[in-house]
Design a protein around this motif. Structure first.
Motif, PDB file in Angstrom:
ATOM      1  N   UNK A  60       0.780  -1.246   0.000  1.00 12.40           N
ATOM      2  CA  UNK A  60       0.000   0.000   0.000  1.00 12.40           C
ATOM      3  C   UNK A  60       0.807   1.289   0.000  1.00 12.40           C
ATOM      4  N   UNK A  61       1.865   1.361   0.798  1.00 11.47           N
ATOM      5  CA  UNK A  61       2.572   2.640   0.952  1.00 11.47           C
ATOM      6  C   UNK A  61       3.532   2.945  -0.199  1.00 11.47           C
ATOM      7  N   UNK A  62       3.834   1.943  -1.036  1.00  7.38           N
ATOM      8  CA  UNK A  62       4.786   2.180  -2.122  1.00  7.38           C
ATOM      9  C   UNK A  62       4.203   1.952  -3.504  1.00  7.38           C
ATOM     10  N   UNK A  63       3.157   1.130  -3.580  1.00  8.71           N
ATOM     11  CA  UNK A  63       2.581   0.816  -4.885  1.00  8.71           C
ATOM     12  C   UNK A  63       3.319  -0.263  -5.637  1.00  8.71           C
ATOM     13  N   UNK A  64       4.384  -0.831  -5.063  1.00 15.41           N
ATOM     14  CA  UNK A  64       5.128  -1.867  -5.777  1.00 15.41           C
ATOM     15  C   UNK A  64       4.401  -3.199  -5.709  1.00 15.41           C
ATOM     16  N   UNK A  65       4.603  -4.004  -6.742  1.00 15.75           N
ATOM     17  CA  UNK A  65       3.922  -5.284  -6.845  1.00 15.75           C
ATOM     18  C   UNK A  65       4.576  -6.309  -5.913  1.00 15.75           C
ATOM     19  N   UNK A  66       3.745  -6.981  -5.128  1.00 14.70           N
ATOM     20  CA  UNK A  66       4.195  -7.977  -4.170  1.00 14.70           C
ATOM     21  C   UNK A  66       3.477  -9.285  -4.477  1.00 14.70           C
ATOM     22  N   UNK A  67       4.213 -10.373  -4.503  1.00 12.92           N
ATOM     23  CA  UNK A  67       3.577 -11.665  -4.761  1.00 12.92           C
ATOM     24  C   UNK A  67       2.602 -12.002  -3.643  1.00 12.92           C
ATOM     25  N   UNK A  68       1.421 -12.479  -4.035  1.00 15.16           N
ATOM     26  CA  UNK A  68       0.407 -12.822  -3.032  1.00 15.16           C
ATOM     27  C   UNK A  68       0.905 -13.898  -2.076  1.00 15.16           C
ATOM     28  N   UNK A  69       1.692 -14.808  -2.596  1.00 14.70           N
ATOM     29  CA  UNK A  69       2.287 -15.842  -1.754  1.00 14.70           C
ATOM     30  C   UNK A  69       3.721 -15.444  -1.469  1.00 14.70           C
ATOM     31  N   UNK A  70       4.090 -15.438  -0.185  1.00 13.59           N
ATOM     32  CA  UNK A  70       5.435 -15.052   0.203  1.00 13.59           C
ATOM     33  C   UNK A  70       6.210 -16.221   0.779  1.00 13.59           C
ATOM     34  N   UNK A  71       7.518 -16.089   0.769  1.00 14.69           N
ATOM     35  CA  UNK A  71       8.407 -17.125   1.296  1.00 14.69           C
ATOM     36  C   UNK A  71       8.645 -16.863   2.780  1.00 14.69           C
ATOM     37  N   UNK A  72       8.098 -17.712   3.626  1.00 18.03           N
ATOM     38  CA  UNK A  72       8.339 -17.622   5.059  1.00 18.03           C
ATOM     39  C   UNK A  72       9.620 -18.369   5.400  1.00 18.03           C
ATOM     40  N   UNK A  73      10.619 -17.656   5.880  1.00 14.74           N
ATOM     41  CA  UNK A  73      11.949 -18.239   6.019  1.00 14.74           C
ATOM     42  C   UNK A  73      12.225 -18.864   7.385  1.00 14.74           C
ATOM     43  N   UNK A  74      11.201 -19.035   8.206  1.00 16.28           N
ATOM     44  CA  UNK A  74      11.423 -19.739   9.469  1.00 16.28           C
ATOM     45  C   UNK A  74      11.893 -21.165   9.218  1.00 16.28           C
ATOM     46  N   UNK A  75      11.448 -21.751   8.106  1.00 16.52           N
ATOM     47  CA  UNK A  75      11.853 -23.108   7.766  1.00 16.52           C
ATOM     48  C   UNK A  75      13.337 -23.256   7.513  1.00 16.52           C
ATOM     49  N   UNK A  76      14.033 -22.144   7.258  1.00 11.02           N
ATOM     50  CA  UNK A  76      15.484 -22.199   7.055  1.00 11.02           C
ATOM     51  C   UNK A  76      16.236 -22.311   8.374  1.00 11.02           C
ATOM     52  N   UNK A  77      15.516 -22.179   9.472  1.00  8.88           N
ATOM     53  CA  UNK A  77      16.160 -22.157  10.792  1.00  8.88           C
ATOM     54  C   UNK A  77      16.354 -23.543  11.393  1.00  8.88           C
ATOM     55  N   UNK A  78      15.781 -24.565  10.757  1.00 10.08           N
ATOM     56  CA  UNK A  78      15.810 -25.898  11.342  1.00 10.08           C
ATOM     57  C   UNK A  78      14.641 -26.166  12.268  1.00 10.08           C
ATOM     58  N   UNK A  79      13.705 -25.233  12.340  1.00 10.43           N
ATOM     59  CA  UNK A  79      12.568 -25.387  13.250  1.00 10.43           C
ATOM     60  C   UNK A  79      11.646 -26.530  12.850  1.00 10.43           C
ATOM     61  N   UNK A  80      11.651 -26.892  11.564  1.00  2.07           N
ATOM     62  CA  UNK A  80      10.770 -27.948  11.074  1.00  2.07           C
ATOM     63  C   UNK A  80      11.565 -29.133  10.528  1.00  2.07           C
TER      64      UNK A  80
END
Length: 335
Positions: A8-28
């Motif tokens: 909203x504040x910039x008008x730039x296009x953002x993918x509706x689906x985002x990459x949640x990087x918690x999985x890179x931590x070894x948590x799962x």
């Protein structure tokens, strides 16, 4: 439904689906670095351009940074979160304080530590500027103290961060409403899924009204909404989800999942697809993040995000009949 929204504040296009990087931590589960870096690159190659990580996610920022060095396309929108200090001894605060019960802002974020955390994030990510910095913990009574916001605004003025946001702890979406209305923040991250759509009843419409981005998380309920959980499913000790599904008898959770099978395959090919499309559908959600560290899940998730919206009557049936409000975060801290 298309695959992009607008920040909203910039008008730039953002993918509706985002990459949640918690999985890179070894948590799962444990994976080697090369595999995890490849996960990020596969997601970016598939059209995802939003990455959400945090100082609290182990080596996640470092691995994202290594992936960005290899990525030759347009730089994605990178969001991270400030590391909160652990609460003092349990004699002073109950277990889980800061994440599941409030502490004073001076405990979570002592003066000056916001800058330290941001500088560490920039170093790990290999960036000169963060697109979005979020408080990983936020409690509404912190609004009475302004030093933490002043520190964030100073970082913004210096060009170290572009936008400021907060992450709402557990299921209490309404905690952020006053801050959203204040106009001081640009984004809110909050839980949103089929079982807990309450943010749509309160927070999300107010964010739309005030041009504040909404980042929906836990859209698959830590994987539960994929249908993977069975009576005999073993979740290894050390996995973030250990005990997550068992704060109540597991059979109750499985019954709730089984009730969703009536929508398969008429409205979605899988439960995961149903959950992803549900999370992406509401106006006001800028992006919905999910862990895509496992390669085999990336393509199906991208395909789900590209499919048409659910019929409105199906969405409303899911939202109202299948909501199941329970606070696993509150319960699991006592296990």
């Amino acid at each position: 439904m298309g695959t992009n929204n607008v920040f909203p504040r910039s008008g730039e296009r953002i993918s509706k689906l985002g990459f949640g990087a918690m999985g890179l931590s070894g948590s799962f589960g444990s994976y080697d670095d090369e595999y995890l870096i490849r996960s990020v690159l596969l997601a970016l190659d598939g059209g995802i351009n939003f990455i959400d990580t945090a100082r609290a996610y182990g080596r996640s920022e470092e691995l994202v940074g290594k992936a960005l060095k290899q990525w030759t396309g347009e730089r994605p929108f990178v969001a991270t979160k400030v590391a909160a200090q652990p609460a003092p001894a349990p004699a002073s605060y109950p277990p889980g304080s800061g994440w599941h019960a409030p502490v004073p802002v001076e405990v979570a974020y002592p003066r000056g530590m916001l800058r330290t955390s941001v500088l560490e994030s920039l170093q790990q990510l290999g960036l000169e500027q963060l697109d979005l910095i979020q408080l990983h913990q936020y409690w509404a009574h912190w609004d009475d103290s302004d030093y933490w916001m002043e520190e964030l605004l100073r970082l913004q003025e210096e060009g170290l961060v572009r936008y400021i946001g907060i992450s709402v702890p557990d299921h209490r979406h309404e905690l952020a409403i006053a801050l959203v209305r204040s106009g001081k923040i640009d984004a809110v991250q909050t839980l949103f899924n089929i079982f807990d759509p309450l943010a749509l009843d309160c927070l999300i419409p107010i964010c739309r009204q005030h041009q504040v981005a909404v980042i929906a998380r836990i859209i698959l309920d830590e994987g539960g909404l994929t249908g993977f959980l069975k009576a005999d499913t073993h979740i290894a000790e050390g996995d973030f989800r250990a005990n997550y599904f068992d704060v109540l008898p597991r059979s109750i959770y499985i019954d709730k999942i089984n009730a969703l099978q009536t929508f398969i395959p008429q409205y979605a090919e899988s439960l995961a697809e149903l959950a992803i499309r549900f999370a992406l559908q509401p106006e006001g959600i800028t992006t919905a993040i999910t862990s895509m560290h496992v390669h085999e899940f990336i393509r199906p998730n991208l395909e789900a995000a590209a499919r048409p919206e659910l019929p409105q009557e199906v969405f409303e049936l899911l939202r109202n009949k299948h909501r199941w409000i329970r606070n696993f975060y509150q319960a699991r801290r006592y296990l």
